[in-house]
Write an enzyme that holds these catalytic residues in place. Structure first.
Site, short mmCIF file in Angstrom:
data_model
loop_
_atom_site.label_atom_id
_atom_site.label_comp_id
_atom_site.label_asym_id
_atom_site.label_seq_id
_atom_site.Cartn_x
_atom_site.Cartn_y
_atom_site.Cartn_z
N GLU A 58 34.60 42.51 33.53
CA GLU A 58 34.96 41.90 34.80
C GLU A 58 36.40 41.40 34.77
OE1 GLU A 58 33.07 38.58 37.81
OE2 GLU A 58 33.64 37.96 35.78
N TRP A 80 28.15 42.09 40.27
CA TRP A 80 28.67 42.14 41.65
C TRP A 80 27.85 43.07 42.55
CZ3 TRP A 80 32.26 39.22 44.04
CH2 TRP A 80 33.08 38.42 43.24
N TYR A 123 39.28 38.78 44.11
CA TYR A 123 40.14 38.27 43.04
C TYR A 123 41.27 39.20 42.59
CZ TYR A 123 36.36 34.88 42.67
OH TYR A 123 35.43 33.92 42.95
N CYS A 170 35.26 31.85 44.64
CA CYS A 170 34.70 30.57 44.18
C CYS A 170 35.69 29.89 43.24
CB CYS A 170 33.37 30.80 43.47
SG CYS A 170 32.06 31.41 44.56
N ARG A 191 35.91 25.93 43.67
CA ARG A 191 35.40 25.23 44.85
C ARG A 191 33.87 25.16 44.87
NH1 ARG A 191 32.89 28.41 48.47
NH2 ARG A 191 33.22 30.65 48.20
N ASP A 194 27.74 27.92 40.85
CA ASP A 194 26.34 28.10 40.48
C ASP A 194 26.25 27.80 38.98
OD1 ASP A 194 23.93 29.13 39.57
OD2 ASP A 194 24.07 31.01 40.69
#
Length: 289
Positions: A58, A80, A123, A170, A191, A194
């Site tokens: 990733e 994803w 991203y 996130c 922000r 999980d």
């Protein structure tokens, strides 16, 4: 990884229930922070097994600027998959395929992947092309030429493109710091987090990024500081969290990088080796989409 376990305990003990976008329900806490000493070992969770291969692929995907899941799918990284699948289900092309069938099509067909596998300007796009600015290249050049700069920042939060992302970022902003001892630290602002599923990956990913940048800038990795806005445990993860908290952490693994790599964009999976990783077994949890 006591810092991480303490975060789980804090959110559980405060028991602040909130509704959420996914209608799953969460226990939520605002503003916690963790700090990890990267010289004490690589911060990969040991109270459950974390798939380090997925963390590495990733991050390589982010660094490349790629936003299509095909690279991840081809490398058996599944984290994803749900988001493009949910979008695909709303399209006229959807023929009641299961998630597995959808991913098989992504793997086998370049044209299908190009049409249905992209997540929008997430991203990688923002790191490498934020309104025309290659933030990652600029960051590394600035660290090398002006290590005392207070502007060693990358932002993934681009308001002009949020509407085009299947999932708004996130982990939205990172800042780097070079000490007088030539040590590199990173602080991440996230922000939304999980805690059970996502945060172990986030910690490992940004710790790894700090190691990679330190390596190509001839610095030593020092600290990773993780500041979270909304830190939450989903209701359907509560039993899994309790299992995890019953386990005693093991010693942290170590990271070994290919010394021949001089450019962060040249790293491949084989150049990044995790040594002496021992963990408790995997604990599964369902992702909330």
């Amino acid at each position: 990884m006591v810092e991480y376990l303490n975060l789980l305990k804090t959110v559980l003990n405060k028991n602040q229930y909130k509704n959420d976008r996914t209608n799953t329900g969460v226990l939520s806490e605002f503003g916690p922070q963790m700090e990890f000493d990267l010289q004490a070992g690589f911060p990969l969770l040991t109270t459950k097994k974390v798939h380090f291969k997925s963390v590495v692929h990733e991050l390589i995907w982010f660094i490349s600027g790629n936003t299509n899941i095909k690279y991840l799918v081809d490398n058996d990284v599944k984290i994803w998959n749900e988001w493009p699948y949910e979008k695909y289900k709303q399209s006229q092309c959807y023929k009641n395929e299961s998630l597995k069938e959808f991913i098989d099509k992504i793997k086998k067909s370049e044209s299908f992947a190009k049409k249905h596998g992209d997540l929008g300007p997430v991203y990688g796009k923002q790191w490498r092309n934020f309104n025309g600015v290659d933030q990652l290249t600029n960051l590394i050049n600035e660290i090398k030429s002006n290590p005392n700069s207070r502007r060693l920042v990358i932002s993934a939060w681009n308001p002009s493109e949020i509407k085009n992302m299947l999932l708004p970022p996130c982990h939205v902003l990172m800042q780097f710091y070079v000490s007088r001892e030539n040590e590199l630290s990173c602080k991440l602002y996230q922000r939304s987090a999980d805690i059970f599923l996502g945060v172990p990956f986030n910690i490992a990913s940004y710790a790894l990024l700090t190691h990679l940048i330190a390596h190509v800038c001839n610095l030593k990795p020092k600290k990773f500081i993780h500041t979270i806005g909304d830190a939450h445990i989903y209701q359907n993860h509560l039993e899994a969290v309790k299992i995890q908290l019953s386990r005693t952490p093991k010693s942290l693994p170590t990271l070994k990088l290919n010394k021949q790599i001089k450019n962060v964009f040249d790293f491949k999976y084989e150049d990044i080796v995790l040594e002496n990783y021992e963990s408790w077994p995997l604990i599964k949890g369902k992702v909330a989409v």
